[in-house]
Design an enzyme around this catalytic site. Structure first.
Site, mmCIF file in Angstrom:
data_model
loop_
_atom_site.group_PDB
_atom_site.id
_atom_site.type_symbol
_atom_site.label_atom_id
_atom_site.label_comp_id
_atom_site.label_asym_id
_atom_site.label_seq_id
_atom_site.Cartn_x
_atom_site.Cartn_y
_atom_site.Cartn_z
ATOM 1 N N TYR A 74 -1.099 8.339 -2.628
ATOM 2 C CA TYR A 74 -1.176 7.884 -4.018
ATOM 3 C C TYR A 74 -2.363 8.529 -4.751
ATOM 4 O O TYR A 74 -2.353 8.661 -5.965
ATOM 5 C CB TYR A 74 -1.369 6.360 -4.053
ATOM 6 N N GLY A 75 -3.394 8.879 -3.985
ATOM 7 C CA GLY A 75 -4.656 9.323 -4.591
ATOM 8 C C GLY A 75 -4.541 10.445 -5.610
ATOM 9 O O GLY A 75 -5.188 10.402 -6.652
ATOM 10 N N THR A 78 -8.071 1.719 1.485
ATOM 11 C CA THR A 78 -7.766 0.855 2.631
ATOM 12 C C THR A 78 -7.359 1.645 3.872
ATOM 13 O O THR A 78 -7.260 1.084 4.962
ATOM 14 C CB THR A 78 -6.667 -0.165 2.263
ATOM 15 N N GLU A 91 -2.387 8.984 8.033
ATOM 16 C CA GLU A 91 -0.916 8.937 8.104
ATOM 17 C C GLU A 91 -0.390 9.903 9.168
ATOM 18 O O GLU A 91 0.702 9.709 9.697
ATOM 19 C CB GLU A 91 -0.295 9.239 6.737
ATOM 20 N N CYS A 115 -4.419 -1.693 -1.826
ATOM 21 C CA CYS A 115 -4.564 -0.271 -2.108
ATOM 22 C C CYS A 115 -5.497 -0.136 -3.300
ATOM 23 O O CYS A 115 -5.232 -0.712 -4.371
ATOM 24 C CB CYS A 115 -3.185 0.296 -2.450
ATOM 25 N N ASN A 116 -6.580 0.586 -3.116
ATOM 26 C CA ASN A 116 -7.537 0.760 -4.213
ATOM 27 C C ASN A 116 -6.941 1.572 -5.354
ATOM 28 O O ASN A 116 -7.187 1.296 -6.531
ATOM 29 C CB ASN A 116 -8.784 1.466 -3.708
ATOM 30 N N ASP A 127 0.868 -1.188 0.000
ATOM 31 C CA ASP A 127 0.000 0.000 0.000
ATOM 32 C C ASP A 127 0.902 1.234 0.000
ATOM 33 O O ASP A 127 2.117 1.130 0.153
ATOM 34 C CB ASP A 127 -0.909 -0.009 1.244
HETATM 35 N N1 DGL Z 1 -4.798 3.137 0.792
HETATM 36 C C1 DGL Z 1 -4.777 3.537 -0.546
HETATM 37 C C2 DGL Z 1 -6.031 3.236 -1.287
HETATM 38 O O1 DGL Z 1 -6.660 2.258 -0.945
HETATM 39 C C3 DGL Z 1 -3.969 4.720 -0.961
HETATM 40 C C4 DGL Z 1 -4.347 6.041 -0.458
HETATM 41 C C5 DGL Z 1 -3.391 7.135 -0.833
HETATM 42 O O2 DGL Z 1 -2.180 6.988 -0.621
HETATM 43 O O3 DGL Z 1 -3.874 8.159 -1.343
HETATM 44 O O4 DGL Z 1 -6.412 3.894 -2.215
#
Ligand code: DGL
Length: 271
Positions: A42-43, A185, A152, A73-74, A10
């Site tokens: 990541y979003g 997640t 975070e 991670c989605n 993730d």
């Molecule tokens: N936990 C991640 C997800 O399920 C990533 C979230 C992120 O870093 O923006 O999308």
């Protein structure tokens, strides 16, 4: 039988919600987790960036000898599931299909909300998956910038979390949903605050349990389950950020000790 570990990754701490379900359901399995804390969130990133990150992380996990990769991670699932399946020779599973199945099992009205990151919402992966699985669900998807940063930052309850979550979820008020999929997640770690705003009659579902069951199905099908009764499954954690911070927050969220947390450093050019 296959003694090799299962790889899980993730952008940071969120995937620990999936790791916890795996550890509960499959206590004999060795698990290797990589939290890419140095590059979260990541979003807001592009599909190309997340594809590159996912390939780099897959290489780290494969070097650890994993027999399977779980993209916990989605956002990375939306950007890179197909690519990782093409490029690696171990089974790769994401968290979106399990999340859709979990929602389908509990909704009674078929009107389901999905909250996730910008890239997850923009990709329409939940809508496509619900259609492919012929669920008939009517989905309302909402991007929730800022939620991951709360997690975070260890700021999951209290006035700031309340303000950020409340302001965003107000948009779901008119949609009359009976189920809300936590399509990131990280969000189960904000579940109480989310529930407080979305309404207590809305059922929250996450993909963690369904994902763990899918992993177990694959292990059973392939005959790759570890033999029970030997040494218990090892849990190894890599973070690309600060290991002490990862351990502290991870332990707070999961409620168990993270004994083996190691740093993984990307070359500076990759950050
Ligand atoms: N936990 C991640 C997800 O399920 C990533 C979230 C992120 O870093 O923006 O999308």
């Amino acid at each position: 039988m296959n003694d090799r570990p299962i790889g899980v990754f993730d952008s940071g701490l969120g995937g620990l919600t999936v790791l916890q379900a795996l550890a509960d359901l499959l206590p004999d399995e060795h698990l290797v987790y990589l939290g890419d804390t140095a590059r979260y969130p990541y979003g807001p990133k592009s599909r190309e960036e997340l594809q590159r990150y996912s390939l780099e992380i897959a290489d780290v996990l494969l070097a650890e000898g994993v027999k399977m990769i779980v993209i916990a991670c989605n956002s990375a699932t939306a950007a890179a599931l197909e690519l990782l399946r093409e490029r690696t020779d171990v089974p790769v599973i994401g968290v979106v299909e399990p999340g859709v199945r979990a929602a389908q099992k509990v909704t009674t009205t078929g009107r389901v909300g999905v909250v996730g990151t910008q890239i997850t919402a923009d990709s329409k992966i939940y809508e496509h998956t619900a259609e492919q699985l012929r669920t008939g669900l009517e989905l309302t998807t909402l991007a929730c910038p800022g939620f991951v940063e709360l997690v975070e930052g260890g700021d999951t309850t209290g006035p700031r979390a309340d303000a950020v979550v409340g302001a965003r979820l107000a948009e779901l008020a008119d949609h009359d949903i009976d189920v809300l999929v936590l399509g990131c997640t990280h969000y189960p770690l904000l579940a109480r605050t989310i529930k407080d705003h979305v309404g207590r009659d809305v059922t929250l579902v996450s993909s963690a349990d369904e994902t763990a069951f899918e992993v177990r199905d694959i292990l059973e099908r392939t005959g790759w389950m570890r033999e029970p009764g030997g040494i218990p499954g090892r849990r190894t954690f890599f973070t690309t950020g600060d290991p002490a911070r990862f351990r502290e927050l991870g332990e707070r969220f999961l409620g168990f000790e993270l004994v083996d947390v190691r740093p993984h450093r990307w070359p500076t050019a990759d950050l």
